[in-house]
Design a protein around this motif. Structure first.
Motif, PDB file in Angstrom:
ATOM      1  N   THR A 189      44.685  34.256  41.470  1.00 28.10           N
ATOM      2  CA  THR A 189      45.025  34.859  40.182  1.00 28.10           C
ATOM      3  C   THR A 189      44.139  34.278  39.078  1.00 28.10           C
ATOM      4  O   THR A 189      43.692  34.980  38.176  1.00 28.10           O
TER       5      THR A 189
ATOM      6  N   ILE B 172      40.711  35.826  39.181  1.00 30.62           N
ATOM      7  CA  ILE B 172      40.669  37.169  38.605  1.00 30.62           C
ATOM      8  C   ILE B 172      40.757  37.115  37.097  1.00 30.62           C
ATOM      9  O   ILE B 172      40.106  37.868  36.380  1.00 30.62           O
TER      10      ILE B 172
ATOM     11  N   GLU C  89      38.121  38.613  34.360  1.00 27.81           N
ATOM     12  CA  GLU C  89      38.456  39.471  33.234  1.00 27.81           C
ATOM     13  C   GLU C  89      37.746  38.995  31.967  1.00 27.81           C
ATOM     14  O   GLU C  89      37.397  39.789  31.094  1.00 27.81           O
TER      15      GLU C  89
ATOM     16  N   ASN D 161      36.360  46.334  39.649  1.00 27.97           N
ATOM     17  CA  ASN D 161      37.506  45.566  40.137  1.00 27.97           C
ATOM     18  C   ASN D 161      38.788  46.204  39.607  1.00 27.97           C
ATOM     19  O   ASN D 161      38.888  46.478  38.410  1.00 27.97           O
TER      20      ASN D 161
ATOM     21  N   ILE E  20      42.930  45.623  39.285  1.00 30.61           N
ATOM     22  CA  ILE E  20      44.076  44.723  39.396  1.00 30.61           C
ATOM     23  C   ILE E  20      45.337  45.562  39.214  1.00 30.61           C
ATOM     24  O   ILE E  20      45.476  46.270  38.211  1.00 30.61           O
TER      25      ILE E  20
ATOM     26  N   THR F 242      49.579  45.679  39.187  1.00 31.05           N
ATOM     27  CA  THR F 242      50.894  45.033  39.184  1.00 31.05           C
ATOM     28  C   THR F 242      51.944  46.106  39.456  1.00 31.05           C
ATOM     29  O   THR F 242      51.760  47.272  39.135  1.00 31.05           O
TER      30      THR F 242
ATOM     31  N   HIS G 277      44.825  43.198  44.252  1.00 28.09           N
ATOM     32  CA  HIS G 277      43.447  43.249  43.764  1.00 28.09           C
ATOM     33  C   HIS G 277      42.576  44.030  44.741  1.00 28.09           C
ATOM     34  O   HIS G 277      42.747  43.941  45.958  1.00 28.09           O
TER      35      HIS G 277
ATOM     36  N   LYS H 156      42.889  47.301  34.786  1.00 23.33           N
ATOM     37  CA  LYS H 156      44.276  46.925  35.053  1.00 23.33           C
ATOM     38  C   LYS H 156      45.138  48.173  35.215  1.00 23.33           C
ATOM     39  O   LYS H 156      45.051  49.101  34.409  1.00 23.33           O
TER      40      LYS H 156
END
Length: 379
Positions: free
Chosen positions: A6, A9, A13, A22, A24, A26, A62, A109
């Motif tokens: 984490t 990553i 960012e 990339n 990510i 959640t 990820h 994200k």
């Protein structure tokens, strides 16, 4: 507690120098199932191992695109738990639109609030229109009558579209809530598929012959004795299909016409495709009773004229001691046939935990429909 991955990553960012994108993700609703990215870059394949996300924490995933990945001009995608039956939805259970990304680098994200579970929930307004064609449809080939249903797309009456058709055996177990052994819930599955614009299809559901079911689905002379299957197949092909094409807005061509069923219903559907390859271009075969014909002969089948044939073949590992062996042998013998090789596409799906019942056929139904009829559509 934040783990090392984490942190890595988070640092990416802040400043990223690598040319690839990339993502990510959640999610509020997390479990042990893997998450895949499906999009216009992999033909919307839902279990592509090349696009499985790495789990780096609870509810945290990820994915980094490879250096040689060729980006479409606009990236369209969704997240799934491995199938459209387990696709992302919003917090109210609604379908989410395709995610859109024009960037080819940097960090993006994303967040998923909920996931579908076995194609549910479904919306009532997308349920197919269930139309009883006849309580006593004449079967001249067998001197019998039969109850037959048509499941029409939810907006059939408001549209002028024409639709592909799938003829299914054992209508009693397809959408009847009071069925003794449960049902496939095809109406509910079609409702969700229609919401995703992949379920516009006419299903013709033919009830079986009750205590004469086995003899009617048995083709020729087998371990079960002499059957009436050839006459039944001629009924569906020569009598029922012309009626359906005349009375409903169908796409009558073979590339839009399929037939299918489970167990003995799967076996008679196989023979339907073998006897009439110029009529049926798609076969949905679930847990076929191949054991009743220890040696099937494909040498006389001529697929030289019709175009490609697609067969979705499913079997469960907990059905019988020989089920998996039989379906694998069937697939091999079909593909080994010299005039079939270049024209036949078989999708063999095996669930090693699958039992011989409606619950597992229900799970497989939307996957088969998608592959047979809508595999090139975006979702």
């Amino acid at each position: 507690m934040v783990n090392n991955k984490t942190k890595e990553i988070a640092e990416e960012e802040e400043e990223i120098h690598e040319p690839q994108l990339n993502i990510i993700l959640t999610t509020d609703e997390d479990d042990s199932r893997p998450i895949f990215i499906s999009g216009n870059f992999n033909n919307w394949h839902t279990q592509d191992p090349n696009f499985e996300m790495e789990k780096i924490g609870k509810g945290l995933y990820h994915y980094k695109f490879e250096n040689d990945f060729v980006y479409p001009q606009v990236l369209l995608y969704k997240f799934t738990k491995g199938d459209w039956s387990e696709v992302e939805i919003d917090k109210y259970g609604n379908r989410t639109e395709n995610r859109v990304c024009k960037e080819h680098s940097g960090v993006r994200k994303e967040h998923v609030e909920k996931w579908r579970h076995n194609w549910l929930p479904f919306k009532q307004n997308y349920l197919p229109k269930v139309h009883l064609i006849s309580e006593e449809f004449e079967i001249p080939q067998l001197n019998k009558t039969r109850r037959i249903w048509a499941l029409l797309p939810h907006d059939y009456e408001e549209s002028t579209e024409t639709y592909p058709v799938l003829y299914l055996q054992d209508a009693q177990n397809l959408f009847n809530e009071k069925a003794k052994y449960g049902n496939w819930e095809i109406d509910k599955k079609l409702a969700v598929m229609s919401e995703y614009k992949i379920g516009k299809i006419i299903i013709i559901a033919i009830e079986h012959a009750e205590h004469e079911r086995i003899v009617e689905y048995n083709v020729g002379k087998t371990l079960l004795g002499v059957g009436q299957g050839k006459k039944y197949i001629r009924f569906v092909t020569d009598t029922l299909k012309p009626f359906v094409d005349k009375n409903f807005r169908t796409k009558p061509e073979r590339e839009h016409t399929g037939i299918g069923g489970s167990s003995m219903g799967g076996l008679v559907s196989i023979f339907s495709g073998l006897m009439y390859p110029e009529v049926y271009g798609k076969l949905m075969i679930f847990s076929p009773s191949l054991w009743v014909i220890p040696k099937m002969d494909f040498s006389h089948i001529d697929f030289s004229e019709p175009a490609d044939t697609k067969i979705y073949l499913y079997a469960g590992g907990d059905e019988s001691a020989t089920m998996i062996k039989h379906v694998k042998r069937f697939k091999k013998e079909m593909i080994d046939n010299e005039f079939v090789t270049s024209k036949l596409k078989i999708n063999l799906s095996i669930n090693m935990l699958g039992k011989h019942n409606e619950t597992y056929w229900s799970d497989e139904f939307p996957k088969a429909i998608e592959w047979l009829y809508f595999s090139t559509k975006e979702n």
